[in-house]
Design an enzyme around this catalytic site. Sequence first.
Site, PDB file in Angstrom:
ATOM      1  CB  THR A 314      -0.952   0.022   1.221  1.00 29.27           C
ATOM      2  OG1 THR A 314      -1.750   1.206   1.180  1.00 29.27           O
ATOM      3  CG2 THR A 314      -0.192  -0.020   2.529  1.00 29.27           C
ATOM      4  CG  HIS A 366       4.740 -11.472  16.779  1.00 30.82           C
ATOM      5  ND1 HIS A 366       5.670 -12.399  16.381  1.00 30.82           N
ATOM      6  CD2 HIS A 366       5.373 -10.685  17.695  1.00 30.82           C
ATOM      7  CE1 HIS A 366       6.804 -12.191  17.022  1.00 30.82           C
ATOM      8  NE2 HIS A 366       6.656 -11.150  17.831  1.00 30.82           N
TER       9      HIS A 366
END
Length: 403
Positions: A314, A366
């Site tokens: 992005t 994560h």
Amino acid sequence: MILEMKVPSPGESITEVEIATWLVEDGDYVEKDQPIAEVDSDKATLELPAEESGVITLKAEEGDAVAVGAVVCLIDMDAAKPEGAATPAKEETKEAPKTEVAATKQETKTYATGTASPAAKKILAEKGIDAATVSGTGKAGRITKNDAENAVPSMGTQPANGSRGSERKKLSMLRRKVAQRLVSVKNETAMLTTFNEVNMQPIFDLRSQFKEEFKDKHGVGLGFMSFFTLAVVRALKMYPDVNSMIDGDYKVMHDFQDISIAVSGPKGLMVPVIRNAENLSFRGVESEVKRLALRARDGQITVDEMTGGTFTITNGGVFGSMLSTPIINPPQSGILGMHNIVNRPMAVNGEVVIQPIMYVALSYDHRIIDGRESVGFLVAVKEALENPVELLMDNDIKKALEL
């Protein structure tokens, strides 16, 4: 003969759409394949063309959620086309009804002090709104549950001068779905962001030297997206966990790189996919970026073109963003944020020089990507962008750019 037009399926797993805008009026004569409506799904806005010519009768209102396969309008195919008739412009025909609706709402407020139903009283009490300030739409001005749900608390005493108008507008189905997905990402992933900076001078030098020749040869510009896309492809091959996703108790690994690119369209942010970016050259990436961006801008992007993707890039820098923490595009596990390029002092070979610097950010899940992989991935992207001739062009600029 009367034709029943039903809502077609925009794509797999989509069960309903919302009528965003009718492009014709009830009773209009429409031509076959003429766009008659724009419909929102939870992934894209699509045009609905007339299946045959004839006089149309609308069976749904703007804002209605309609199931796939449901009848939205009727077309009388036996009706003759009026002589000299043209499809009326929506803006011209809608003006008067809007004024009438506004007038009706204003009239309703004259008997807005009716009693509230028990359900409405409870809702108003929870909102801290006095029933006397709410316009009731029920019989004799009675405040219904729906009135209470739509009631907005007072914004305080209005000053003598200045406008304090407000507008209540329902979010499109696409925007509602995006909102749900973004909230679910924050709630359901262990999202973390790591940052780095990139000296863009080597890419500036390449573009200055070859952009005109590249554009003349291929018909597209040599932009930053091809460098970033190919740098990401290289880094994903080095750190495949960043190119994977979680499916329940399993990790799904991909041996291909489908890169989603976030682009701004008329209905908001859209994320079309560059398929098998690992097989594309600089020219191939730039051509695909241009094609997808134009289709998104013109509202022609399809659900299939936005489905899938293993990693997202992005570019908030086009709007002036210096730094951000982009939100993961589920079910992907990582997203790279590009930002604006600013001349900053930098130590180069022991001397302070002014260089064009871009901050980059990698947001990652994560649960599946550890710190070593995330930081290593971003460093690999940085290395490729700062040394594109060796790491992205194999030391052969002309061949890499197909010049």
